[in-house]
Motif scaffolding. Structure first.
Motif, PDB file in Angstrom:
ATOM      1  N   ARG A 202       0.829  -1.205   0.000  1.00 34.09           N
ATOM      2  CA  ARG A 202       0.000   0.000   0.000  1.00 34.09           C
ATOM      3  C   ARG A 202       0.866   1.259   0.000  1.00 34.09           C
ATOM      4  O   ARG A 202       0.569   2.236  -0.681  1.00 34.09           O
ATOM      5  CB  ARG A 202      -0.930   0.023   1.217  1.00 34.09           C
ATOM      6  CG  ARG A 202      -2.108  -0.929   1.092  1.00 34.09           C
ATOM      7  CD  ARG A 202      -2.975  -0.873   2.334  1.00 34.09           C
ATOM      8  NE  ARG A 202      -4.139  -1.726   2.177  1.00 34.09           N
ATOM      9  CZ  ARG A 202      -5.300  -1.325   1.652  1.00 34.09           C
ATOM     10  NH1 ARG A 202      -5.432  -0.071   1.244  1.00 34.09           N
ATOM     11  NH2 ARG A 202      -6.320  -2.152   1.550  1.00 34.09           N
ATOM     12  N   PHE A 203       1.948   1.198   0.801  1.00 35.34           N
ATOM     13  CA  PHE A 203       2.829   2.354   0.880  1.00 35.34           C
ATOM     14  C   PHE A 203       3.459   2.662  -0.483  1.00 35.34           C
ATOM     15  O   PHE A 203       3.494   3.805  -0.933  1.00 35.34           O
ATOM     16  CB  PHE A 203       3.918   2.084   1.925  1.00 35.34           C
ATOM     17  CG  PHE A 203       4.903   3.208   2.084  1.00 35.34           C
ATOM     18  CD1 PHE A 203       4.549   4.372   2.778  1.00 35.34           C
ATOM     19  CD2 PHE A 203       6.181   3.129   1.531  1.00 35.34           C
ATOM     20  CE1 PHE A 203       5.469   5.413   2.915  1.00 35.34           C
ATOM     21  CE2 PHE A 203       7.086   4.163   1.669  1.00 35.34           C
ATOM     22  CZ  PHE A 203       6.739   5.307   2.361  1.00 35.34           C
ATOM     23  N   ARG A 204       3.927   1.622  -1.136  1.00 31.78           N
ATOM     24  CA  ARG A 204       4.557   1.827  -2.445  1.00 31.78           C
ATOM     25  C   ARG A 204       3.516   2.229  -3.490  1.00 31.78           C
ATOM     26  O   ARG A 204       3.830   3.001  -4.422  1.00 31.78           O
ATOM     27  CB  ARG A 204       5.288   0.555  -2.872  1.00 31.78           C
ATOM     28  CG  ARG A 204       6.484   0.235  -1.976  1.00 31.78           C
ATOM     29  CD  ARG A 204       7.274  -0.963  -2.472  1.00 31.78           C
ATOM     30  NE  ARG A 204       8.354  -1.298  -1.554  1.00 31.78           N
ATOM     31  CZ  ARG A 204       9.518  -0.658  -1.529  1.00 31.78           C
ATOM     32  NH1 ARG A 204       9.741   0.356  -2.348  1.00 31.78           N
ATOM     33  NH2 ARG A 204      10.453  -1.008  -0.656  1.00 31.78           N
ATOM     34  N   THR A 205       2.307   1.732  -3.344  1.00 36.26           N
ATOM     35  CA  THR A 205       1.240   2.113  -4.274  1.00 36.26           C
ATOM     36  C   THR A 205       0.945   3.605  -4.159  1.00 36.26           C
ATOM     37  O   THR A 205       0.805   4.317  -5.163  1.00 36.26           O
ATOM     38  CB  THR A 205      -0.041   1.317  -3.980  1.00 36.26           C
ATOM     39  OG1 THR A 205       0.241  -0.085  -4.135  1.00 36.26           O
ATOM     40  CG2 THR A 205      -1.163   1.712  -4.925  1.00 36.26           C
ATOM     41  N   ILE A 206       0.868   4.091  -2.895  1.00 32.07           N
ATOM     42  CA  ILE A 206       0.611   5.525  -2.685  1.00 32.07           C
ATOM     43  C   ILE A 206       1.759   6.366  -3.213  1.00 32.07           C
ATOM     44  O   ILE A 206       1.566   7.418  -3.834  1.00 32.07           O
ATOM     45  CB  ILE A 206       0.367   5.808  -1.187  1.00 32.07           C
ATOM     46  CG1 ILE A 206      -0.954   5.197  -0.743  1.00 32.07           C
ATOM     47  CG2 ILE A 206       0.391   7.315  -0.902  1.00 32.07           C
ATOM     48  CD1 ILE A 206      -1.225   5.318   0.727  1.00 32.07           C
ATOM     49  N   GLN A 207       2.989   5.870  -2.970  1.00 29.25           N
ATOM     50  CA  GLN A 207       4.150   6.616  -3.451  1.00 29.25           C
ATOM     51  C   GLN A 207       4.173   6.732  -4.983  1.00 29.25           C
ATOM     52  O   GLN A 207       4.684   7.691  -5.548  1.00 29.25           O
ATOM     53  CB  GLN A 207       5.445   5.941  -2.978  1.00 29.25           C
ATOM     54  CG  GLN A 207       5.862   6.316  -1.567  1.00 29.25           C
ATOM     55  CD  GLN A 207       7.258   5.821  -1.264  1.00 29.25           C
ATOM     56  OE1 GLN A 207       7.634   4.725  -1.687  1.00 29.25           O
ATOM     57  NE2 GLN A 207       8.027   6.636  -0.551  1.00 29.25           N
ATOM     58  N   SER A 208       3.637   5.706  -5.610  1.00 29.73           N
ATOM     59  CA  SER A 208       3.658   5.706  -7.075  1.00 29.73           C
ATOM     60  C   SER A 208       2.565   6.591  -7.705  1.00 29.73           C
ATOM     61  O   SER A 208       2.556   6.800  -8.923  1.00 29.73           O
ATOM     62  CB  SER A 208       3.505   4.267  -7.598  1.00 29.73           C
ATOM     63  OG  SER A 208       2.226   3.755  -7.279  1.00 29.73           O
ATOM     64  N   ARG A 209       1.634   7.095  -6.874  1.00 32.16           N
ATOM     65  CA  ARG A 209       0.559   7.954  -7.409  1.00 32.16           C
ATOM     66  C   ARG A 209       1.117   9.290  -7.880  1.00 32.16           C
ATOM     67  O   ARG A 209       2.146   9.775  -7.396  1.00 32.16           O
ATOM     68  CB  ARG A 209      -0.488   8.216  -6.310  1.00 32.16           C
ATOM     69  CG  ARG A 209      -1.246   6.980  -5.865  1.00 32.16           C
ATOM     70  CD  ARG A 209      -2.366   6.643  -6.836  1.00 32.16           C
ATOM     71  NE  ARG A 209      -3.108   5.478  -6.380  1.00 32.16           N
ATOM     72  CZ  ARG A 209      -4.145   5.529  -5.541  1.00 32.16           C
ATOM     73  NH1 ARG A 209      -4.542   6.695  -5.079  1.00 32.16           N
ATOM     74  NH2 ARG A 209      -4.758   4.432  -5.205  1.00 32.16           N
TER      75      ARG A 209
END
Length: 701
Positions: A171-178
């Motif tokens: 989830r953290f990496r997903t948010i960072q990739s936004r």
């Protein structure tokens, strides 16, 4: 009844002791198949004469071949063939070792039979039995089961933590990739809030797991300190007692199981802590509990592993010479001796190339200069898996030999020690490596006595008995600078063990009472009386040119070499004072006699009988000059009893010995011990002396 048949009639608790005697060195199947033949051979003598041991080995293999050829059962025939091959490989070059193993086993059988026949046990033997009580073992098993269960649950908890962290990381990496433009939207704020909640839960779970790990580590620490270490110390104490003739030593396989289960739990926890170390490489944050607590927990686990592995390095078999298997811890320069070391932790990850080094007298006390020795033969050997002992790691040094280095006089206390009081040690070292943990292993034998000649063997054995009876310190090499006293209750039990170990029959209460009187004089109760080392072994008995132990040990030797059958058949009353002898015989029929050991001769036995007076006076007691080993070497003592004759006033020689005390016909007691050899009757000269209403006469050859 044969010895093996007596064994088979014992209770299960004694059969378990017998079971412990037999392994690949002497398979029980041989004992069963060749029971009568084995018992008919003189293994004690063979253990001291290589030529005789070679002949017996060859005959043993021939007997097994014969049994194998007659065996119809395919499986048993197959097993016998394998046993024959194993014996040839193991003993072809070392027949003395085989004879020593069989001799020891037979003597241990006799000791077990003797123990089973004695209802009342001494305090030392009772304490040895209590130390392995079922309830204590059960408690240990239960605690280990709980620890193992908790460690398994921690495995699941770490796996759950890993899954939680993977979800958070995703989830953290997903948010960072936004796209940065989308980060201020309500949806993004909701996801960040959800991510923070996940981090909080992750932090909580980490703290919870670390807390559980800390609790389990404390429980393992408490288990080691409160039960495992004491159990190991109890086993070592039992080993000391066994060395001096006490109960058969058991329990090492059980200890190995406990050590192994504890080690498995610790290594599993180390793996879990390593896993936590990997997790924080991916996700960490301020006040991360793993970063803060893991190093301390890891140090605790490593410390416990280090302590456990070091403790598990033990001397399974104390040094002993194959020529004298019943007297361990005595070695002689130039004579081969054997010892065995074992690691009680059984792990598949262990590097099996553990090289063990032996060192003689590694750490002598400061300022102590004395006779010094070094090991002539190879001092290194590699441990290997021993399939016959539950897969443990062990190494047996079978051919160690020492040599004398130099001799110096030392006076670190007032008065020099005698040879039998000089204590030496044999140390063992190895380097253990597992999962990146390096551990220096070291253990040592119980103190050794180095005998320069066979004439010193008796005194050396006295030292071994005294040390192992009175201290449990493994390296108290200065023990005889100021040796403690022993209570007669302790000492008498050990003395009885010497007879049960070396002859197969211990001493009864009356015999021990006589020994107590001889050593300490008349007492209302001897049990709490204290006996000094000097009085036991160094000072002469008043009016005699020998010490108490020299006198007693000479009787042991006499029984072993010349009187064993009739001793084990309970024909010899043995330790009887002259006063007790008189009280026993005063009202008996003429011709009643008893056998007792001489109090005035080393290694002598005499017999006294009741003679009816022709003049109507009170009956007389007549004793013969003691028979010693020099006289008994030519003729069995039972034959002497059978053929003994006296001539009185020119009459026809007659045998005055009719009934063995109290009233057993002589032939009924001794017939089985007669051989075909006929001895000539002897003529004796009488020298009477009176001691009241019952007079005694002594005949001298």
């Amino acid at each position: 009844m044969s010895q093996w048949k007596q064994i088979q009639q014992l209770e299960i608790k004694y059969l378990e002791q017998v079971d412990y005697l037999y392994d690949d060195n002497f398979p029980m199947e041989i004992r069963q198949v060749l029971s009568d033949w084995i018992e008919s051979q003189d293994w004690d003598m063979a253990a001291n004469h290589e030529s005789m041991a070679t002949v017996l080995l060859r005959n043993l293999l021939s007997e097994l071949d014969r049994e194998c050829s007659q065996e119809n059962n395919f499986l048993r025939r197959h097993n016998l063939k394998n046993i024959i091959k194993q014996l040839q490989i193991k003993y072809k070059a070392y027949p003395l070792l085989m004879a020593g193993v069989i001799s020891t086993s037979l003597k241990e059988e006799r000791r077990i039979i003797a123990t089973a026949s004695i209802q009342e046990q001494g305090p030392l033997e009772k304490s040895m039995q209590n130390s392995v009580a079922f309830e204590r073992q059960k408690n240990m098993d239960n605690r280990l089961a709980v620890i193992r269960s908790n460690v398994q649950m921690l495995d699941q908890a770490v796996k759950c933590l890993e899954d939680m962290q993977d979800d958070f990381d995703f989830r953290f990496r997903t948010i960072q990739s936004r796209d940065p433009v989308d980060r201020n939207t309500e949806l993004m704020k909701h996801e960040v809030s959800r991510l923070q909640e996940m981090l909080n839960n992750l932090d909580l779970k980490r703290k919870e797991n670390l807390s559980k790990m800390s609790d389990v580590i404390k429980e393992i620490d408490a288990l080691i300190a409160s039960q495992l270490n004491p159990e190991l110390m109890e086993w070592k104490r039992r080993q000391q007692i066994n060395c001096i003739g006490g109960p058969l030593l058991t329990g090492l396989d059980q200890l190995q199981n406990w050590f192994t289960l504890t080690a498995q739990s610790l290594f599993q926890m180390k793996h879990q802590l390593d896993k936590l170390g990997q997790l924080i490489l991916k996700v960490s944050y301020a006040s991360d509990p793993i970063s803060l607590q893991r190093p301390q927990l890891e140090e605790q686990v490593k410390y416990l592993i280090d302590h456990l592995i070091k403790s598990s390095f033990v001397v399974e078999k104390q040094p002993w010479m194959p020529t004298h298997p019943q007297k361990p811890l005595i070695i002689k320069p130039g004579v081969q001796f054997t010892t065995k070391v074992r690691l009680l932790v059984k792990l598949p990850e262990v590097d099996y190339q553990l090289k063990v080094k032996t060192i003689f007298d590694k750490d002598l006390p400061p300022g102590r200069v004395r006779r010094q020795f070094f090991i002539l033969t190879s001092t290194h050997k590699v441990m290997d898996v021993e399939e016959s002992s539950n897969g443990c790691l062990s190494v047996e040094f079978r051919h160690l030999v020492t040599s004398h280095l130099h001799l110096c006089v030392f006076c670190w206390f007032q008065g020099p020690l005698s040879v039998m009081e000089e204590l030496h040690s044999l140390s063992f070292e190895a380097q253990f490596n597992i999962l990146g943990i390096n551990i220096d292993l070291e253990t040592c034998s119980f103190p050794l006595v180095v005998s320069s000649s066979l004439s010193q063997l008796s005194g050396c054995w006295a030292s071994i008995m005294w040390y192992n009876l009175l201290t449990d310190k493994p390296r108290n090499l200065g023990f005889f600078a100021s040796p403690p006293q022993a209570s007669w209750g302790q000492l008498s039990e050990v003395l009885s063990w010497q007879f049960s170990t070396f002859t197969g029959r211990g001493l009864n209460r009356e015999q021990l009472c006589m020994l107590g009187e001889k050593l300490m004089g008349q007492q209302a109760s001897h049990n709490e009386c204290q006996v000094s080392w000097s009085k036991f072994c160094k000072e002469n008995i008043p009016g005699k040119p020998f010490s108490f132990w020299m006198w007693l040990d000479s009787i042991l030797e006499l029984i072993k070499k010349h009187l064993l059958p009739i001793w084990n058949d309970n024909c010899i009353m043995g330790f009887v004072s002259k006063e007790t002898e008189r009280a026993c015989l005063k009202d008996k029929e003429p011709g009643t006699f008893l056998l007792r050991f001489s109090e005035s001769h080393l290694g002598g036995i005499t017999f006294t009988w009741v003679k009816q007076s022709d003049s109507g006076e009170a009956p007389k007691l007549i004793s013969v000059e003691p028979y010693t080993k020099s006289r008994l070497s030519a003729l069995p003592f039972a034959n002497i009893i059978r053929d003994y004759k006296v001539i009185v006033d020119g009459e026809v020689p007659e045998n005055p010995l009719k009934f063995l005390y109290p009233d057993i016909p002589k032939d009924e007691s001794f017939r089985r011990h007669y051989n075909s050899q006929q001895s000539k009757g002897k003529m004796f000269t009488k020298t009477p002396h009176r001691t009241g209403p019952l007079s005694a006469e002594t005949h001298s050859e």
